[in-house]
Design a protein around this motif. Sequence first.
Motif, PDB file in Angstrom:
ATOM      1  N   ILE A  55      55.074 -36.897  68.369  1.00 17.21           N
ATOM      2  CA  ILE A  55      55.706 -38.111  67.853  1.00 17.21           C
ATOM      3  C   ILE A  55      55.004 -39.335  68.427  1.00 17.21           C
ATOM      4  CG2 ILE A  55      57.890 -39.431  67.821  1.00 17.21           C
ATOM      5  CD1 ILE A  55      59.288 -36.632  67.946  1.00 17.21           C
ATOM      6  N   GLN A  90      57.897 -46.966  67.215  1.00 15.66           N
ATOM      7  CA  GLN A  90      58.953 -46.569  66.290  1.00 15.66           C
ATOM      8  C   GLN A  90      58.974 -47.486  65.071  1.00 15.66           C
ATOM      9  OE1 GLN A  90      62.810 -46.453  68.207  1.00 15.66           O
ATOM     10  NE2 GLN A  90      62.697 -44.218  68.256  1.00 15.66           N
ATOM     11  N   ASP A 114      61.207 -41.712  63.353  1.00 12.87           N
ATOM     12  CA  ASP A 114      60.059 -41.200  64.100  1.00 12.87           C
ATOM     13  C   ASP A 114      58.807 -41.307  63.241  1.00 12.87           C
ATOM     14  OD1 ASP A 114      61.468 -40.576  66.351  1.00 12.87           O
ATOM     15  OD2 ASP A 114      61.758 -38.449  65.816  1.00 12.87           O
ATOM     16  N   ILE A 122      57.293 -39.332  60.067  1.00 11.59           N
ATOM     17  CA  ILE A 122      57.134 -37.882  60.088  1.00 11.59           C
ATOM     18  C   ILE A 122      57.872 -37.288  58.899  1.00 11.59           C
ATOM     19  CG2 ILE A 122      57.893 -35.817  61.357  1.00 11.59           C
ATOM     20  CD1 ILE A 122      57.150 -37.237  63.912  1.00 11.59           C
TER      21      ILE A 122
END
Lengths: 485, 95, 493
Positions: free
Chosen positions: C141, C145, C151, C413
Amino acid sequence: MTSNLVSGVSGEWEVVIGLEVHAQVSSNAKLFSGASATFGANPNQNVSLVDAAMPGMLPVVNHECVRQAVRTGLGLNAEINLISVFDRKNYFYADLPQGYQISQFKQPIVGEGKLRIDLPDGSSRDIGIERLHLEQDAGKSMHDQHPSKSYIDLNRTGVALMEIVSRPDMRSSIEAAAYVRKLRSILRYLGTCDGNMEEGSLRADVNVSVRRPGQALGIRTETKNLNSLRFIQQAIDFEVARQIEILEDGGEIDQETRLFDTTTGTTRAMRSKEDAHDYRYFPDPDLLPLVISQKEVDELEMGLPELPDQIKDRLTADYGLSAYDAAVIIEERETALFYEAASEGYDRKLVANWMTVELFGALNKSGQTLSKCKVLPEQLGSLVGLISDGTISGKIAKDVFAVMFETGSDAASIVKEKGLKQVSDSGAIEALIDTVIAAHESEVAEYRAGKEKLFGFFVGQVMKQSGGQANPGMVNQILRTRLDK
Amino acid sequence: MPVDKTTVAKIARLARIYISDERQQVLATELNGILSWVDELNEVNTDNVEPLASVTGHSLPMREDVVTDGDRIDEVLANVPETTSGFFVVPKVVE
Amino acid sequence: MLDILELGAVEARAALDSGEISAVELASAYVAAAEETAGLNNYVALTADHALEMAAASDARIAKGEAGLLEGVPIGVKDLFCTAGYISTACSNILTGFIPTYESTVTANLWREGGVMLGKLNCDEFAMGSANETSAYGPAINPWQAADGADLVPGGSSGGSASAVAARSALLATGTDTGGSIRQPAAFCGVVGLKPTYGRCSRWGIVAFASSLDQAGPFSRNVADNALMMQAMAGFDPKDSTSADVPLQDLSAAVTLGVKGMKIGIPSEYVLDGMDPEVVKIWQQGQDWLRAAGAELVDISLPHTKYALPAYYIIAPAEASSNLARYDGVRYGKRVESESLDEMYALTRAEGFGEEVQRRIMIGTYVLSAGYYDAYYLKAQRVRRLIRNDFDTAFETVDAILTPATPSAAFPIGRKVDDPVTNFLNDVFTVPANLAGLPGMAVPAGMNGDGLPLGLQLLARPYDEATLYAAGQVLEDAAGFTANPIRRAGGVQ
């Protein structure tokens, strides 16, 4: 050249044979790793992490293997490619750890050349060499150690091989055997391969097809991994008969890879052949183009030994040997060197004769090799010298040779020790002849009455009386004057 | 569509990857997408252009013929899934 | 109190040498940071005990005055590098449990110079991916942000490396770059990443993806640290036939050289239709900074740029299909038992390789197969030559080239992409340097409107990394970028 055509039921067939010979390069280390190339270690002992294709391992080429390929190319009168490329030949097999073999496909290190083969009838002819390239050997799979498993040993993985590809120029199994014999001989002269077929240092794949004379090439089969001259001939003869039978029955030949069964002398199709021919060759990106300089090639050429064809030409032209004797003598470099040393200063033809008949005969009979033999070249030469100068007869010489072969003693000392020196004293010979004539009055009468073939009988009797030591020339001459008077 | 399911099956066989029947179709579609995209290269005239396989510009370095490696069976077999008497072991191969 | 994690590598070296901090202290801080940020999943193996042992040894050498270039500096290692005695899996199930008995040349060079190994870092499986989403360990990750708290991917394939360096859980990290796998994640995570000239860093001991393109390189939080690490890891290696025996420049000195009088090319082909305006803006900003520092900007043309990606997606999978043939369940790694060898291969490789790796092996196998080799592989290699020629021509006029590093900032993601080709487009600006073998550097240059880092890419002539460090430092100074992602150690977890 005699006809090589094979008669079938429906007429004659021409056999077309090409050979791919895999010759293990003589080197200390493998082609792309520092592991030993020696035969016969414990399982997986001569294996580096490169050979085992561990993740991240990379190949670095062995310079000596490159030199050996160039030497071989020069020995085959072939074009040396100063730039060549290593490619990957991709296929999966248990003894191929990388999943590809590093080989040379489009740009081999050696291009077109030729090889002169010597046939049993004394004739010679040239067989084209298409190319020679360097490649890695695979490992060894053992299928007979366990009911459901195969065992893999990677000792041979990555050992350097030269694949030497002929043109489809051979027309009989005899020619194919002559080709391999000659190739093996050249490799051994050059010291680039030990030629040991039993250990697998030299093995051949044979491509065989048949056709009606004058027609286009037929479909061929490839029989793989033949490791003796006898197997090569058997496999070809079997394939020729099999293919002719199929074709005469109206069938077609499958282009396929076949295996040879050494116990039955037959070939059979390999079971797994699907996708066998999609090797997805591409230049190995772990390696760069292989560049050699003309200077290095020239230096290697300067360092080459005299090769069998050159020696054979010299032996026939300068020494007057028969093509057959010359071919026998030059097959092994060791033999040729022995001959050169033995015949130096003596009757070259007679030495050749003694070597090919008596010496080789004795070696064969006793199962010895020339290198282990007690007879030294100078000893054989001086034995022939004793014949030439009349010290001993050829017949006595055979006895002397037998002792020499056993003990390694010089001819002169054997002759002296055993009192074998030839009797060339005319008085002594006349005395022997008188005895023989006196003992065979009736034969003398018959001879003088015209039964001339009895002459040989008298010669034999005189020689017998002399214990074989009388000079046969003098016996003949004196006997003739005595009987004819 | 140059790549159909049969081609995918053939390629999967060459690459030794088992691919289920359903996924063969998916892969056929994906491969076709990728291949038709790379077909853009045909817009480029590459007549008389030598292929570039290696960018380094130097030639192949060579090692001397000295045995420097081997004799490390423990390392060679350190991660092996199955071994007997120093061999690698695989399901029986029939030739 | 001194925040030990905020020290750069050059600064940490000074503090270690002066005795202000110890290597064990520094290593402990990084081990703790890695544990604290474990949620980022950027480590696949943290080798804490080993790190502390190495650090203690570093302290001893520092005390004796025998410090190496990287003495006591904690470094994370992309899982593509083989590390002796420590799991090395290329983040693939097919290498489950694989522990090499050997050390890659690059990591060995780092440890020789006193570097301290922290552990193995997440990456795309066999380095195939641009988002670190193909890893068998799950995605790493990005410590940055999205505005909505989602994520983000760290980029890939060296996603774990970029994420760890940005999150302060590694001071430096190794990466590998086949089509952008260092530069793209560096840009996504706001750190500095260098892909050296092909041949600069040995490939020996690095799990191969595409041998003619793969290069290892350093990740760091600033340009000077990057130069220090590169100085230690690069070098000629006789075990790699493609390694270059070309002396390395003094890279740490290069950092101070500036760009006065330097000619910097701006390639018109890197302006894409519909490109993110913020990327265009940062690129323009970079040009202005370089001009202000005394460089001359030159418009150049790299006409075959648009063909780099399709050529890459033939060449890289082709090489990969062959490089990955060795993962067959016979000698190491995963094996799925079966009665027949061929079935064992097929099942092992089906279970062991993830979808993306399988897809690329399939493409690679196809383009090399009989009847297609010339149309695809050879064609791509010819285009590759044209791409290299474009650069050679450009470098007759300019000393470096400035481009955006990526077409966008980091994305969330799990972003759904139906067409694999869309994913490939992440590499559009980075792939040409791999095909041409050139050195390239990604330097963080600023933020987009969502507060995410954007990077610029510098390219230079083969073996001229020094120019990248000189120009990179100018960009860094001008940008005044501070890599402060929210999910760093000491930040929000």
